[in-house]
Design an enzyme around this catalytic site. Structure first.
Site, mmCIF file in Angstrom:
data_model
loop_
_atom_site.group_PDB
_atom_site.id
_atom_site.type_symbol
_atom_site.label_atom_id
_atom_site.label_comp_id
_atom_site.label_asym_id
_atom_site.label_seq_id
_atom_site.Cartn_x
_atom_site.Cartn_y
_atom_site.Cartn_z
ATOM 1 N N LYS A 36 -13.853 -4.530 -6.044
ATOM 2 C CA LYS A 36 -12.753 -4.536 -5.038
ATOM 3 C C LYS A 36 -13.401 -4.911 -3.563
ATOM 4 O O LYS A 36 -12.831 -5.433 -2.781
ATOM 5 C CB LYS A 36 -11.787 -3.381 -5.065
ATOM 6 C CG LYS A 36 -10.957 -3.107 -6.347
ATOM 7 C CD LYS A 36 -10.242 -4.420 -6.560
ATOM 8 C CE LYS A 36 -9.007 -4.469 -5.594
ATOM 9 N NZ LYS A 36 -8.118 -5.542 -5.854
ATOM 10 N N GLY A 81 -3.882 3.088 -0.860
ATOM 11 C CA GLY A 81 -4.561 4.277 -1.281
ATOM 12 C C GLY A 81 -4.009 4.483 -2.747
ATOM 13 O O GLY A 81 -3.352 3.548 -3.424
ATOM 14 N N LEU A 82 -4.190 5.912 -3.285
ATOM 15 C CA LEU A 82 -3.612 6.016 -4.513
ATOM 16 C C LEU A 82 -2.078 5.952 -4.354
ATOM 17 O O LEU A 82 -1.282 6.444 -3.431
ATOM 18 C CB LEU A 82 -3.843 7.487 -4.804
ATOM 19 C CG LEU A 82 -5.300 7.664 -5.503
ATOM 20 C CD1 LEU A 82 -5.812 9.107 -5.901
ATOM 21 C CD2 LEU A 82 -5.606 6.928 -6.420
#
Length: 331
Positions: free
Chosen positions: A168, A191-192
């Site tokens: 990534k 983000g998550l």
């Protein structure tokens, strides 16, 4: 705008991509979606079952390990959302030796296909916050603030997700090179992500986010690895992540890199929220460790352009637990 705009979404049956396609179709866009295999009935049915799919969704077969496959799906589109990525290396590939090479190779060919199309205005790349670590390159600690200037050091070793981190990070840097070279490029480092899903299983991102509630040691180890990489855990609701993608398409003045998260919490703080919002869940003490870190979240680039997050940390955690219960991951 939507009525006359055609867009491409790669990795169409993925967690984020399927939700993005659903939203785009609801708003009147025509969507070209790629799948690794059109013979995968579960994934095909997921997308064909969406509202307006009969009239405004076209599926294409395209594999990251054969990135020229994406050319047909991109043709005639005004915007391309690139979400597909290899999670595991296809060991029989003679072209790439690992997922990083495959990810970077796909970004190059997809970006060049966008340029050749003469129709694509903007390539929107779904990046990962895992590429934006505030770790210092000598591993001596963290920078004081996390923002778009942070890049994960690739000279360090990581306990988990090392292939994903490398892929990534390198892919996001590669796609940025094409900004202004015949197309605009927007990179959204998410983000998550939790909240809800169209899939019949809990996504890896959501499972790690609520690992403490799922009483799963392996997932909790993953949560702590995210925390150790980023100092704290950036989280976002899927509704906001999808809105950020559409904002990146519809805003005429946007390009470059943006971090996408509406809360930046310690894993211990996530545990407190879980127990506050779902008092029926008991989290074992071994899954609650306070790091005492005080790194700050410094990204406001999206908000400065007018984007507004809808879902706060309570909403993200509450909905993620409800979703996991519905899917049978928490009883």
């Amino acid at each position: 705008m939507a009525k006359s705009v055609k867009v491409c979404v790669t990795g169409g049956a993925g967690y984020l991509a399927s939700f993005l396609i659903k939203t785009l179709l609801e708003r009147g866009y025509t969507v070209h979606a790629t799948l690794k295999s059109l013979g995968d009935a579960t994934k095909v049915e997921l997308l064909k079952g969406l509202a307006h799919a009969e009239t405004r969704l076209k599926l294409f077969e395209a594999d990251i390990y054969n990135p020229t496959d994406f050319e047909d799906a991109i043709q005639g589109c005004s915007f391309v959302f690139h979400l597909a990525m290899p999670m595991l290396h296809y060991s029989h590939s003679s072209k790439y030796k690992n997922t990083s090479e495959a990810g970077v190779g796909a970004v190059k060919i997809i970006a060049e296909s966008c340029i050749r199309s003469n129709t694509v205005k903007r390539l929107i790349y779904t990046a990962s916050i895992m590429a934006a670590s505030p770790l210092k390159v000598d591993a001596s600690g963290y920078e004081d603030v996390v923002d778009e200037t942070c890049w994960t050091p690739l000279n360090l070793s990581y306990q988990m997700y090392s292939d994903y981190i490398s892929s990534k990070t390198q892919s996001e840097k590669e796609v940025a090179r094409y900004n202004g070279r015949g197309i605009e490029v927007v990179s959204l480092a998410c983000g998550l992500v939790g909240g809800e899903t169209l899939q019949c299983f809990t996504s890896a991102s959501m499972a790690v986010l609520i690992a403490q509630a799922m009483d799963d040691g392996t997932l909790y180890k993953g949560l702590r690895c995210v925390e150790d990489l980023l100092s704290k855990v950036p989280i976002a609701h899927i509704v906001d992540v999808i809105e950020a993608h559409i904002f990146a398409m519809e805003n005429p003045d946007i390009n470059g890199r943006f971090l996408v998260a509406n809360a930046f919490l310690k894993s211990a703080e996530i545990a407190v929220l879980i127990q506050k919002l779902h008092p029926d869940i008991t989290i074992p003490p071994k899954f609650v460790e306070d790091t005492k870190r005080e790194t700050k979240w410094g990204s406001r680039k999206l908000q400065d352009l007018g984007f507004q997050y809808i879902c706060d940390a309570d909403k993200i955690i509450y909905d993620s637990i409800v979703c996991a219960k519905r899917l049978g991951n928490i009883v």
